[in-house]
Design a protein around this motif. Structure first.
Motif, short mmCIF file in Angstrom:
data_model
loop_
_atom_site.label_atom_id
_atom_site.label_comp_id
_atom_site.label_asym_id
_atom_site.label_seq_id
_atom_site.Cartn_x
_atom_site.Cartn_y
_atom_site.Cartn_z
N VAL A 105 0.84 -1.21 0.00
CA VAL A 105 0.00 0.00 0.00
C VAL A 105 0.87 1.25 0.00
N LEU A 106 1.92 1.26 0.82
CA LEU A 106 2.80 2.43 0.88
C LEU A 106 3.50 2.68 -0.45
N VAL A 107 4.02 1.63 -1.07
CA VAL A 107 4.72 1.77 -2.34
C VAL A 107 3.77 2.25 -3.44
N VAL A 108 2.58 1.66 -3.48
CA VAL A 108 1.63 2.01 -4.54
C VAL A 108 1.18 3.46 -4.41
N VAL A 109 0.89 3.91 -3.20
CA VAL A 109 0.42 5.28 -3.01
C VAL A 109 1.49 6.29 -3.43
N ILE A 110 2.71 6.09 -2.97
CA ILE A 110 3.78 7.05 -3.29
C ILE A 110 4.11 7.02 -4.78
N ARG A 111 4.26 5.83 -5.33
CA ARG A 111 4.67 5.74 -6.73
C ARG A 111 3.57 6.21 -7.67
N SER A 112 2.33 5.80 -7.41
CA SER A 112 1.22 6.21 -8.27
C SER A 112 0.95 7.70 -8.16
N ALA A 113 1.08 8.26 -6.96
CA ALA A 113 0.86 9.69 -6.80
C ALA A 113 1.92 10.50 -7.54
N LEU A 114 3.17 10.08 -7.45
CA LEU A 114 4.23 10.79 -8.17
C LEU A 114 4.04 10.71 -9.68
N ALA A 115 3.74 9.50 -10.18
CA ALA A 115 3.53 9.33 -11.62
C ALA A 115 2.29 10.10 -12.08
N GLY A 116 1.23 10.06 -11.28
CA GLY A 116 0.03 10.80 -11.65
C GLY A 116 0.24 12.30 -11.61
N TYR A 117 1.07 12.77 -10.70
CA TYR A 117 1.37 14.20 -10.63
C TYR A 117 2.10 14.67 -11.88
N VAL A 118 3.05 13.88 -12.34
CA VAL A 118 3.79 14.24 -13.56
C VAL A 118 2.86 14.23 -14.76
N LEU A 119 2.02 13.20 -14.87
CA LEU A 119 1.13 13.11 -16.02
C LEU A 119 0.05 14.19 -15.99
N GLY A 120 -0.37 14.57 -14.81
CA GLY A 120 -1.46 15.53 -14.72
C GLY A 120 -1.04 16.99 -14.77
N ALA A 125 7.06 15.56 -24.37
CA ALA A 125 6.94 14.81 -25.62
C ALA A 125 6.60 13.35 -25.34
N GLY A 126 5.63 12.83 -26.09
CA GLY A 126 5.24 11.44 -25.94
C GLY A 126 4.28 11.16 -24.80
N LYS A 127 3.69 12.21 -24.24
CA LYS A 127 2.79 12.03 -23.10
C LYS A 127 1.55 11.23 -23.50
N LYS A 128 0.95 11.56 -24.63
CA LYS A 128 -0.25 10.85 -25.06
C LYS A 128 0.07 9.40 -25.42
N ILE A 129 1.25 9.19 -26.01
CA ILE A 129 1.64 7.81 -26.33
C ILE A 129 1.82 7.00 -25.05
N LEU A 130 2.42 7.61 -24.04
CA LEU A 130 2.63 6.93 -22.77
C LEU A 130 1.30 6.57 -22.11
N ILE A 131 0.34 7.48 -22.14
CA ILE A 131 -0.97 7.19 -21.57
C ILE A 131 -1.65 6.07 -22.35
N GLY A 132 -1.48 6.08 -23.67
CA GLY A 132 -2.05 5.01 -24.49
C GLY A 132 -1.46 3.65 -24.15
N VAL A 133 -0.14 3.62 -23.93
CA VAL A 133 0.50 2.37 -23.52
C VAL A 133 -0.03 1.90 -22.17
N PHE A 134 -0.22 2.86 -21.26
CA PHE A 134 -0.79 2.52 -19.96
C PHE A 134 -2.16 1.86 -20.10
N LEU A 135 -2.98 2.43 -20.96
CA LEU A 135 -4.32 1.89 -21.14
C LEU A 135 -4.29 0.50 -21.75
N VAL A 136 -3.34 0.25 -22.65
CA VAL A 136 -3.23 -1.08 -23.26
C VAL A 136 -2.78 -2.10 -22.23
N THR A 137 -1.76 -1.76 -21.45
CA THR A 137 -1.25 -2.71 -20.45
C THR A 137 -2.22 -2.91 -19.29
#
Length: 300
Positions: A105-120, A125-137
């Motif tokens: 839980v601790l790892v997921v919250v910190i890592r997901s929050a940091l990644a979500g902060y960068v994406l949001g 460059a390549g932000k939309k492609i990265l989100i598309g890859v996320f959706l596929v995986t």
């Protein structure tokens, strides 16, 4: 004016008010009665398997399948819980599960929050492609990634350890949590960051002291969902602890009751109740918080 008229309350127009009698009960609609009966029957049908599990954990082996739908044991066999907790080693399995779940839980919250902060909050460059890859995986089953995750953990020297299981569970994609944070952070005003920078705050301080506390609805959602996932997961902890039985979790420990010539059904039922009690407790305590956090996440 008589004494009776003097003590009688009057309305704004000067006319005496009338005392109202007791209100009649509201008419019960037949549709509501039918709905209540149907929902009660559905609730009983939904909870019956759990009630049967608790009942089976207190019965003799011959009584489990011979008593039909009867939920009351002829004799309460509390030794089933003692056998599961002590002899089967569920005491250590419980500790392992708590440690692994808390770390995940601790790892997921910190890592997901940091990644979500960068994406949001940032454009690159390549932000939309990265989100598309996320959706596929997001739709890939766990079995497709278990081999590379195991090899990477082995190369790091963390196989057959608590840290290895935590990293295997928490350092994966976690796409849903990342996108939830990204959507929330994207909707926050930029003035929050600008005012924090004027006060001399750096990027990490802005994130941990300003942005992350504001995202408590998303954090609550991620914590609850990750807790349920890590507590009940089976495949990855099984692979990571094949040569270390002492590191097994509660889900893997259920296999202890499966023998070559039979199964210890009462012991397995008692072990299952032990595994479910913390989950039910968390749900009861955080039920309202879970509903509020999901509603807040949807609104954002």
């Amino acid at each position: 004016m008589s004494a009776a008229t003097a003590i009688r309350p009057e309305s704004a127009e000067g006319a005496p008010t009338r005392r109202r009698g007791p209100r009649r009960g509201r008419n019960v609609r037949p549709g509501r009665v039918v709905a209540l009966v149907a929902l009660t029957a559905a609730a009983l049908l939904w909870t019956y398997p759990f009630l049967w599990l608790v009942s089976a954990s207190l019965k003799h082996p011959s009584e489990i399948f011979g008593s039909g739908f009867d939920l009351v044991p002829d004799e309460f066999v509390w030794e089933n819980y003692t056998r599961a907790w002590v002899e089967a080693g569920f005491a250590s399995y419980f500790v392992n599960t708590v440690l692994i779940t808390a770390g995940t839980v601790l790892v997921v919250v910190i890592r997901s929050a940091l990644a979500g902060y960068v994406l949001g909050r940032f454009d690159f460059a390549g932000k939309k492609i990265l989100i598309g890859v996320f959706l596929v995986t997001f739709f890939l089953p766990e079995g497709y990634t278990i081999i590379p995750v195991t090899q990477l953990t082995d190369q790091l020297g963390l196989l057959n350890t608590h840290a290895g299981v935590i990293l295997g569970l928490g350092a994966g994609g976690q796409i849903a949590a990342t996108l939830l944070y990204a959507g929330y952070f994207r909707g926050l005003p930029k003035e929050l960051e600008e005012s924090a920078r004027l006060d001399g705050a750096g990027q990490f301080r802005i994130f941990f002291q300003v942005m992350l506390p504001l995202a408590w609805p998303i954090t609550a959602t991620v914590v609850i969902l990750t807790f349920l996932f890590a507590w009940n997961t089976y495949l990855l902890p099984l692979v990571f602890t094949l040569s270390e039985p002492d590191l097994r979790t509660l889900a893997i420990g259920m296999t202890v009751f499966v023998g070559e010539y039979g199964q210890d059904w009462p012991g397995m039922a008692a072990a299952a109740v032990i595994s479910l009690v913390p989950v039910i407790g968390v749900f009861v305590v955080l039920q309202r918080k879970f509903v509020d956090s999901v509603a807040g996440a949807v609104k954002q």
